[in-house]
Scaffold this motif. Structure first.
Motif: not given
Lengths: 237, 378
Positions: B53-54, B317, B62, B56-58, B314, B311-312, B65
């Motif tokens: 997911t990076e 989202a 993720a 954008g999202y760690d 964004l 998360a993947r 989560e």
């Protein structure tokens, strides 16, 4: 000996009184039938006996014990078993699993095979369908399954709610023949029916229910010969 | 037996996947399970391209989560999928778990401080108590009524969090505890920037819960749940104490919800009144329905979809409720049982008995049993 006794039983749905001060006795070894038109309160009475509908007045006694306030699941342990109206089988379970659920309340789960063989003997069709989901059976097969499942708990009293409903004539006769057979093996039967002809000819005693009250009672033969019964329920003018 | 063969040929992929799995022997099952579990554990370290997911999202966060949603879905599945009780206020249990963790570990709370790992069972126990409190009066209700009351429960919990002085409203609790252990440089292993240890902890808990819930499902309890789900009245006249087993489903579900709430509070190291709205409840439920209510693997899949996709991607989202809503509608039209539907093996005697049963197919004529008596009928 009296097995089941309802005295002054009333059942309400909200404010509507479905059954009014009903008094019925079922003796051990008998087939007793409750006949009446749609909405007469037959099924409600059955639901009150099996405990899934609370009674608002009166008492229900089973084998000498007051079970008026007893939970439905404990009544099964006492020996009351019901094949509900509209079959009420578990549609997602196979025939085998449905029968297995029928023996849920039994402590001696090791002897189930014999009981199951007996059910398959009574209803060979179920043996053929044993791995099929209950919901995929035909109406008649579901009815057989409901009765077979009720027998799995080895009941003292078998409650049958409209076993002939929606069945082809040849199945109706077969079902009634089997009911007599079950009774001969020692199970007391309380039978609710719209098919008065068959019910009365099979039953030892009968009650006629009209709008929630008993209007007549007697032996099956007596009621079969009764002019007013003939007119109202047997379609004979 | 003819019925069996027609059935196997008409089964869908879902059914044959389950059947395929059940037909493997223990050794084959382990040979597939062990590498799979190792892969699942290694995921945050591997950080595979495309899946990641990076930037954008760690990715480890993720993954935590996703695991948290999976745990919630497993818990909610006991209530909704197994026992068939529509619970729209599951977030309430989740919130209670999070607040219990905060109250016993945060320096902002006046209560005695306890180690985080000791708080997990406490959080479960307290949510179980709330499960009984909510369940006892409401489980006498059915269907829609139960859904409405549980919806109300979720809202009550949220409003209490808003308004009760000791729960500190929007200000919340800082420095919620975490499991022990430090890196070589003295920083704690479980901190709120590194998702990996939390992910590992949650995955481990998920495996434990799956084993426990799996055993329950195969027991008398599981059979009772399925009977209640199929037809509650019929279950009662089979001798199932419907009320007791409904309470059990509710309480077990609540405990798992509370546990995931406590883990959530620990990872975030912060709890306030913001994350416990009805929409979150719906998202939990969407995971269960999407994946396949009543199927453990299915609901995990549903949770992965619900937690991972936002998360993947964004960019979408923001529209996730719209997308999940549409996905649910489409699913209900074409595949109402969910991606992986439920099919319970209810036999208590185990697999061998079932196979013996399938093999035994003697033909019995039913025509012979038709009565010759002709004077009946309507």
């Amino acid at each position: 000996m009296t097995l089941l006794e309802l005295s002054g039983v009333s059942v309400h749905y909200g404010r509507i009184k479905a059954v009014s001060e009903l008094t019925i006795t079922v003796n051990e070894g008998e087939i007793v039938t409750l006949i009446g038109a749609n909405g007469a309160g037959k099924s409600t009475t059955m639901r009150a006996i099996s405990g899934i509908r609370p009674v608002s007045a009166g008492t229900i006694t089973f084998a000498g014990e007051d079970i008026t306030r007893l939970r439905a699941d404990l009544r099964v342990v006492r020996g009351i078993s019901q094949a509900p109206e509209g079959r009420g089988i578990f549609p997602g379970m196979t025939v085998y699993e449905n029968l297995d659920m029928g023996a849920y309340a039994r402590k001696d789960r090791k002897n189930l095979a014999a009981e199951m063989d007996h059910v398959f003997e009574l209803f060979p069709r179920l043996a053929e369908r044993r791995t099929q989901a209950g919901g995929t059976l035909s109406g008649g097969e579901q009815q057989m399954l409901a009765i077979g499942r009720a027998l799995m708990s080895k009941p003292k009293l078998l409650l049958l709610d409209e076993p002939s409903m929606g069945l082809a004539p040849q199945f109706i006769q077969q079902i009634f023949r089997i009911i007599t057979e079950i009774n001969k093996e020692g199970t007391t039967v309380l039978l609710v029916e719209q098919n008065a002809q068959q019910a009365l000819s099979r039953a030892h005693r009968a009650y006629v229910l009209e709008t929630g009250s008993i209007v007549k009672s007697g032996t099956g033969k007596e009621l079969l010969a009764d002019e007013s019964i003939k007119e109202a329920y047997l379609g004979v003018a | 037996m003819t019925t069996t063969t027609t059935k196997t040929t008409t089964t869908t992929g879902r059914r044959s996947l389950g059947e395929w799995w059940n037909n493997l022997n223990r050794f084959q099952q382990w040979a597939i399970l062990i590498p799979l579990v190792v892969f699942i554990y290694a995921l945050p370290e591997l950080n595979p391209p495309i899946i990641t997911t990076e930037p954008g999202y760690d990715f480890p966060i993720a993954m935590f989560e996703v695991a948290r949603y999976a745990l919630i879905a497993i818990g909610l599945n006991v209530v909704v999928g197994q026992a068939g009780l529509l619970d729209l206020g599951y977030v309430g249990f989740f919130a209670i778990g999070a607040y219990v963790a905060a109250l016993f570990t945060s320096p902002d709370s006046a209560l005695t401080k306890l180690p985080f790992l000791a708080v997990l069972p406490i959080a479960m126990a307290i949510t179980m108590v709330f499960g009984v409190i909510l369940g006892s009066p409401t489980l006498r209700l059915r269907g829609d009524y139960l859904a409405i009351v549980t919806l109300g429960f979720g809202e009550i919990v949220r409003l209490l969090a808003d308004n009760l002085e000791p729960l500190r409203g929007n200000q919340g609790f800082q420095q919620v505890g975490h499991p022990p252990g430090t890196h070589a440089d003295g920083t704690p292993i479980f901190n709120n920037t590194d998702g990996t240890p939390w992910y590992w902890l949650t995955v481990t808990i998920i495996i434990l819960i799956l084993v426990l819930v799996g055993n329950l499902e195969r027991s008398r309890v599981g059979r009772s749940w399925v009977a209640i789900r199929d037809d509650e009245d019929a279950a009662a006249i089979m001798g199932v104490n419907t009320f007791k087993f409904k309470i059990w489903a509710f309480v077990i579900g609540a405990a798992i919800g509370g546990l995931s709430g406590a883990l959530y509070a620990g990872q975030l190291a912060f709890v306030n009144n913001q994350k416990f709205d009805v929409v979150t409840s719906m998202l939990f439920l969407a995971a269960v329905i999407l994946g396949g209510s009543g199927n453990k693997v299915g609901v995990i899949l549903g949770a992965i979809i619900v937690a991972y996709i936002p998360a993947r991607f964004l960019g979408i989202a923001e529209y996730r409720y719209l997308i999940f809503g549409l996905a649910l509608i489409v699913l209900m039209i074409f595949r109402p049982q969910g991606l992986l539907g439920a099919r319970q093996r209810l036999l208590t005697y185990g697999r061998q008995a079932y196979q013996r049963l399938l093999g035994r197919g003697e033909q019995i004529s039913h025509d012979a049993s038709v009565s010759t008596d002709r004077n009946g009928g309507v």
